[in-house]
Design a protein around this motif. Structure first.
Motif, PDB file in Angstrom:
ATOM      1  N   ALA A 215       0.857  -1.186   0.000  1.00 52.79           N
ATOM      2  CA  ALA A 215       0.000   0.000   0.000  1.00 52.79           C
ATOM      3  C   ALA A 215       0.890   1.233   0.000  1.00 52.79           C
ATOM      4  CB  ALA A 215      -0.900   0.001   1.220  1.00 52.79           C
ATOM      5  N   ILE A 216       0.566   2.186  -0.856  1.00 50.48           N
ATOM      6  CA  ILE A 216       1.349   3.412  -0.987  1.00 50.48           C
ATOM      7  C   ILE A 216       0.432   4.601  -0.736  1.00 50.48           C
ATOM      8  CG2 ILE A 216       2.761   4.814  -2.542  1.00 50.48           C
ATOM      9  CD1 ILE A 216       3.275   2.156  -4.106  1.00 50.48           C
ATOM     10  N   ALA A 217       0.816   5.434   0.226  1.00 47.96           N
ATOM     11  CA  ALA A 217       0.054   6.646   0.526  1.00 47.96           C
ATOM     12  C   ALA A 217       0.954   7.846   0.243  1.00 47.96           C
ATOM     13  CB  ALA A 217      -0.397   6.661   1.974  1.00 47.96           C
ATOM     14  N   VAL A 218       0.514   8.714  -0.670  1.00 52.48           N
ATOM     15  CA  VAL A 218       1.259   9.929  -0.993  1.00 52.48           C
ATOM     16  C   VAL A 218       0.570  11.067  -0.244  1.00 52.48           C
ATOM     17  CG1 VAL A 218       2.047  11.466  -2.824  1.00 52.48           C
ATOM     18  CG2 VAL A 218       1.831   9.000  -3.264  1.00 52.48           C
ATOM     19  N   LEU A 219       1.319  11.669   0.693  1.00 51.54           N
ATOM     20  CA  LEU A 219       0.748  12.703   1.556  1.00 51.54           C
ATOM     21  C   LEU A 219       1.406  14.051   1.291  1.00 51.54           C
ATOM     22  CD1 LEU A 219       0.802  10.711   4.915  1.00 51.54           C
ATOM     23  CD2 LEU A 219      -1.101  10.943   3.323  1.00 51.54           C
ATOM     24  N   ARG A 220       0.623  15.100   1.466  1.00 56.79           N
ATOM     25  CA  ARG A 220       1.158  16.464   1.453  1.00 56.79           C
ATOM     26  C   ARG A 220       0.957  17.007   2.858  1.00 56.79           C
ATOM     27  NH1 ARG A 220      -0.549  20.430  -3.275  1.00 56.79           N
ATOM     28  NH2 ARG A 220      -2.627  19.929  -2.517  1.00 56.79           N
ATOM     29  N   VAL A 221       2.097  17.294   3.517  1.00 54.73           N
ATOM     30  CA  VAL A 221       2.085  17.749   4.903  1.00 54.73           C
ATOM     31  C   VAL A 221       2.721  19.129   4.935  1.00 54.73           C
ATOM     32  CG1 VAL A 221       2.873  17.234   7.240  1.00 54.73           C
ATOM     33  CG2 VAL A 221       2.347  15.367   5.675  1.00 54.73           C
ATOM     34  N   PRO A 222       2.042  20.124   5.519  1.00 51.90           N
ATOM     35  CA  PRO A 222       2.642  21.458   5.578  1.00 51.90           C
ATOM     36  C   PRO A 222       3.925  21.438   6.408  1.00 51.90           C
ATOM     37  CG  PRO A 222       0.554  21.406   6.779  1.00 51.90           C
ATOM     38  CD  PRO A 222       0.732  20.073   6.145  1.00 51.90           C
TER      39      PRO A 222
END
Length: 136
Positions: A18-25
């Motif tokens: 499973a691959i989760a691409v996150l954008r975190v400030p």
């Protein structure tokens, strides 16, 4: 800042990742978001994640092991110029052997230089006195 989480624990499909691409400030201010792929996998969009961190979320995508390994090889080739990770490992191992040989040669030189120097007694060091005025 973009983060990618990879886990086989998030996946419900055996032998997959499973691959989760996150954008975190980066400053911690603003929503955390996860990349979602459209139905046709061409339209990507960012979806807000809940404010409370949780591990219960659907990953961006799930790939079987053979596809994931092929992707890894392609990315490695693209960014590092090697055909695959096995080629990189062979290169690292060969470099390690070269460095070990160089260190062994340097050590042998140091030992032979130390052995070739005449031994002269150094100054006598007294640590102090013990009971009865005897040196320690």
């Amino acid at each position: 800042m973009i983060k990618v989480l990879i886990s086989d624990h998030l996946s419900v499909i055996p032998d997959s990742v499973a691959i989760a691409v996150l954008r975190v400030p980066s400053d911690g201010d603003g929503p955390r978001q996860i990349l979602r792929l459209g139905d046709d996998h061409l339209a990507a969009k960012w979806e807000d994640l809940p404010d409370t961190p949780t591990s219960d979320f659907t990953p961006t995508l799930t790939l079987n092991d053979s596809v994931t390994r092929a992707l890894l090889d392609a990315l490695t080739r693209h960014y590092h110029g090697a055909d695959d990770t096995r080629a990189l490992r062979r290169d690292y191992d060969a470099e390690r052997v070269r460095v070990d040989r160089a260190l062994e040669t340097i050590s042998q030189l140091a030992v032979s230089l130390a052995a070739s120097q005449p031994r002269t007694p150094g100054p006598r060091v007294t640590l102090g006195t013990g009971p009865g005025g005897r040196p320690l």
